[in-house]
Each structure stands twice: as C-alpha cells, then as structure tokens.
Design a protein around this motif. Structure first.
Motif, mmCIF file in Angstrom:
data_model
loop_
_atom_site.group_PDB
_atom_site.id
_atom_site.type_symbol
_atom_site.label_atom_id
_atom_site.label_comp_id
_atom_site.label_asym_id
_atom_site.label_seq_id
_atom_site.Cartn_x
_atom_site.Cartn_y
_atom_site.Cartn_z
ATOM 1 N N SER A 54 0.772 -1.242 0.000
ATOM 2 C CA SER A 54 0.000 0.000 0.000
ATOM 3 C C SER A 54 0.803 1.292 0.000
ATOM 4 O O SER A 54 0.310 2.315 -0.424
ATOM 5 N N HIS A 55 2.031 1.291 0.456
ATOM 6 C CA HIS A 55 2.795 2.539 0.516
ATOM 7 C C HIS A 55 4.064 2.454 -0.319
ATOM 8 O O HIS A 55 5.078 3.053 0.019
ATOM 9 N N ALA A 56 3.995 1.677 -1.400
ATOM 10 C CA ALA A 56 5.180 1.459 -2.217
ATOM 11 C C ALA A 56 4.796 1.304 -3.687
ATOM 12 O O ALA A 56 3.631 1.132 -4.022
ATOM 13 N N ALA A 57 5.826 1.394 -4.525
ATOM 14 C CA ALA A 57 5.655 1.178 -5.960
ATOM 15 C C ALA A 57 6.801 0.291 -6.440
ATOM 16 O O ALA A 57 7.917 0.381 -5.931
ATOM 17 N N LEU A 58 6.515 -0.563 -7.398
ATOM 18 C CA LEU A 58 7.518 -1.433 -7.993
ATOM 19 C C LEU A 58 7.787 -0.946 -9.413
ATOM 20 O O LEU A 58 6.844 -0.735 -10.189
ATOM 21 N N VAL A 59 9.063 -0.761 -9.750
ATOM 22 C CA VAL A 59 9.456 -0.322 -11.085
ATOM 23 C C VAL A 59 10.105 -1.488 -11.808
ATOM 24 O O VAL A 59 11.041 -2.111 -11.293
ATOM 25 N N LEU A 60 9.595 -1.799 -13.001
ATOM 26 C CA LEU A 60 10.135 -2.869 -13.842
ATOM 27 C C LEU A 60 10.713 -2.238 -15.111
ATOM 28 O O LEU A 60 9.972 -1.876 -16.019
ATOM 29 N N PRO A 61 12.050 -2.081 -15.160
ATOM 30 C CA PRO A 61 12.662 -1.498 -16.360
ATOM 31 C C PRO A 61 12.593 -2.448 -17.551
ATOM 32 O O PRO A 61 12.492 -3.657 -17.394
ATOM 33 N N ASP A 62 12.650 -1.856 -18.744
ATOM 34 C CA ASP A 62 12.670 -2.630 -19.993
ATOM 35 C C ASP A 62 11.525 -3.627 -20.056
ATOM 36 O O ASP A 62 11.726 -4.821 -20.291
ATOM 37 N N CYS A 63 10.319 -3.136 -19.870
ATOM 38 C CA CYS A 63 9.148 -4.002 -19.799
ATOM 39 C C CYS A 63 7.970 -3.298 -20.476
ATOM 40 O O CYS A 63 7.758 -2.109 -20.283
ATOM 41 N N GLU A 64 7.218 -4.039 -21.292
ATOM 42 C CA GLU A 64 6.044 -3.484 -21.974
ATOM 43 C C GLU A 64 4.741 -4.122 -21.528
ATOM 44 O O GLU A 64 3.667 -3.648 -21.869
ATOM 45 N N GLN A 65 4.810 -5.233 -20.786
ATOM 46 C CA GLN A 65 3.613 -5.975 -20.395
ATOM 47 C C GLN A 65 3.932 -6.780 -19.138
ATOM 48 O O GLN A 65 5.060 -7.234 -18.960
ATOM 49 N N ILE A 66 2.917 -6.964 -18.278
ATOM 50 C CA ILE A 66 3.123 -7.741 -17.049
ATOM 51 C C ILE A 66 1.969 -8.728 -16.865
ATOM 52 O O ILE A 66 0.964 -8.659 -17.560
ATOM 53 N N HIS A 67 2.132 -9.621 -15.904
ATOM 54 C CA HIS A 67 1.058 -10.539 -15.522
ATOM 55 C C HIS A 67 0.862 -10.423 -14.012
ATOM 56 O O HIS A 67 1.725 -9.907 -13.298
ATOM 57 N N THR A 68 -0.269 -10.901 -13.534
ATOM 58 C CA THR A 68 -0.555 -10.848 -12.094
ATOM 59 C C THR A 68 -0.773 -12.246 -11.519
ATOM 60 O O THR A 68 -1.501 -12.421 -10.544
ATOM 61 N N ALA A 69 -0.132 -13.252 -12.127
ATOM 62 C CA ALA A 69 -0.240 -14.613 -11.604
ATOM 63 C C ALA A 69 0.316 -14.662 -10.183
ATOM 64 O O ALA A 69 1.304 -14.004 -9.873
ATOM 65 N N PHE A 70 -0.331 -15.399 -9.338
ATOM 66 C CA PHE A 70 0.063 -15.619 -7.947
ATOM 67 C C PHE A 70 -0.016 -14.361 -7.076
ATOM 68 O O PHE A 70 0.500 -14.346 -5.975
ATOM 69 N N MET A 71 -0.660 -13.324 -7.571
ATOM 70 C CA MET A 71 -0.806 -12.111 -6.760
ATOM 71 C C MET A 71 -2.081 -12.205 -5.938
ATOM 72 O O MET A 71 -3.011 -12.924 -6.284
ATOM 73 N N ARG A 72 -2.118 -11.460 -4.838
ATOM 74 C CA ARG A 72 -3.241 -11.540 -3.907
ATOM 75 C C ARG A 72 -4.123 -10.304 -3.903
ATOM 76 O O ARG A 72 -5.112 -10.251 -3.177
ATOM 77 N N PHE A 73 -3.760 -9.287 -4.664
ATOM 78 C CA PHE A 73 -4.531 -8.048 -4.651
ATOM 79 C C PHE A 73 -4.438 -7.381 -6.029
ATOM 80 O O PHE A 73 -3.493 -7.629 -6.780
ATOM 81 N N PRO A 74 -5.417 -6.548 -6.375
ATOM 82 C CA PRO A 74 -5.372 -5.847 -7.662
ATOM 83 C C PRO A 74 -4.333 -4.722 -7.645
ATOM 84 O O PRO A 74 -4.024 -4.163 -6.588
ATOM 85 N N ILE A 75 -3.821 -4.394 -8.809
ATOM 86 C CA ILE A 75 -2.814 -3.339 -8.925
ATOM 87 C C ILE A 75 -3.197 -2.337 -10.014
ATOM 88 O O ILE A 75 -4.022 -2.624 -10.878
ATOM 89 N N ASP A 76 -2.571 -1.173 -9.934
ATOM 90 C CA ASP A 76 -2.634 -0.187 -11.008
ATOM 91 C C ASP A 76 -1.295 -0.265 -11.732
ATOM 92 O O ASP A 76 -0.242 -0.350 -11.096
ATOM 93 N N VAL A 77 -1.338 -0.258 -13.059
ATOM 94 C CA VAL A 77 -0.144 -0.421 -13.881
ATOM 95 C C VAL A 77 0.016 0.825 -14.745
ATOM 96 O O VAL A 77 -0.911 1.207 -15.462
ATOM 97 N N PHE A 78 1.198 1.451 -14.670
ATOM 98 C CA PHE A 78 1.481 2.655 -15.439
ATOM 99 C C PHE A 78 2.596 2.345 -16.427
ATOM 100 O O PHE A 78 3.664 1.866 -16.049
ATOM 101 N N PHE A 79 2.347 2.620 -17.703
ATOM 102 C CA PHE A 79 3.298 2.358 -18.779
ATOM 103 C C PHE A 79 3.987 3.689 -19.094
ATOM 104 O O PHE A 79 3.331 4.646 -19.500
#
Length: 112
Positions: free
Chosen positions: A35-60
C-alpha cells in the motif's frame, strides 16, 4: 517518491526496483499488501498478475518519463495490455495514486 511534474503533485511512495531476473520474476507475487510502495520494472512493456493476492494499477512510462497509458485495478491472474514504446512499468496497489494523480501524457520523475 514520485513527482508528477505536469500537476506538481508528489506521491509519497517507497520505490522498489526489480532489476535482476529473480526480482522481475518475483515482482509482487505472494505479497499480502503493497500500500505505501511502488515497484518499477525497467525494460518491460507488459506484465502478468499470476500468484498475486490483490489488484494493482499499472502505469506504462516511456524513456522520457511520460505516462503512455495505464491499467487501473488489474486483478490477480490477468495479463496487462502491451504498450509499445514503454521503457518501464510502474506498479502500485490499486487506488494508491488516486484521485487521478497520474494520467496519460503526464510527466513523472521517480526519486528514491
């Protein structure tokens, strides 16, 4: 911390970078909250949410720091859209950046 230079808004989130192969594969899988953090994935155009436990917002975001597109409330076990010209993806727990603090066209700066 994320600074939206278009709106002069500061979003006080702890920034985590997924730079190694292991960090990228793990991402947010298995975490109970983010809830109080963000994850940055460099060199990435698409992600998946397999095995995740909560919904996310994704910014491209492109190389210049402009938000190209976003996908709000992406639920677990889904695949995001693929956005060409994306240089990195920023993931947050759904709703953390509300109300509308980052929109397509906005320029952002990420500070650790």
């Amino acid at each position: 911390m994320i600074i939206n230079t278009t709106t002069s808004e500061t979003i006080p989130l702890s920034i985590h970078w997924a730079e190694t192969r292991r960090q990228r594969i793990a991402g947010l899988m298995g975490k109970k909250s983010f809830s109080h953090a963000a994850l940055v994935l460099p060199d990435c155009e698409q992600i998946h949410t397999a095995f995740m436990r909560f919904p996310i917002d994704v910014f491209f975001i492109n190389r210049e720091g402009h938000v190209l597109d976003l996908e709000k409330n992406l639920k677990p076990w889904r695949i995001s859209k693929k956005v060409k010209q994306t240089s990195f993806i920023l993931e947050t727990a759904a709703g953390v950046t509300e109300p509308g603090s980052m929109r397509p066209g906005d320029h952002i700066v990420i500070q650790e």
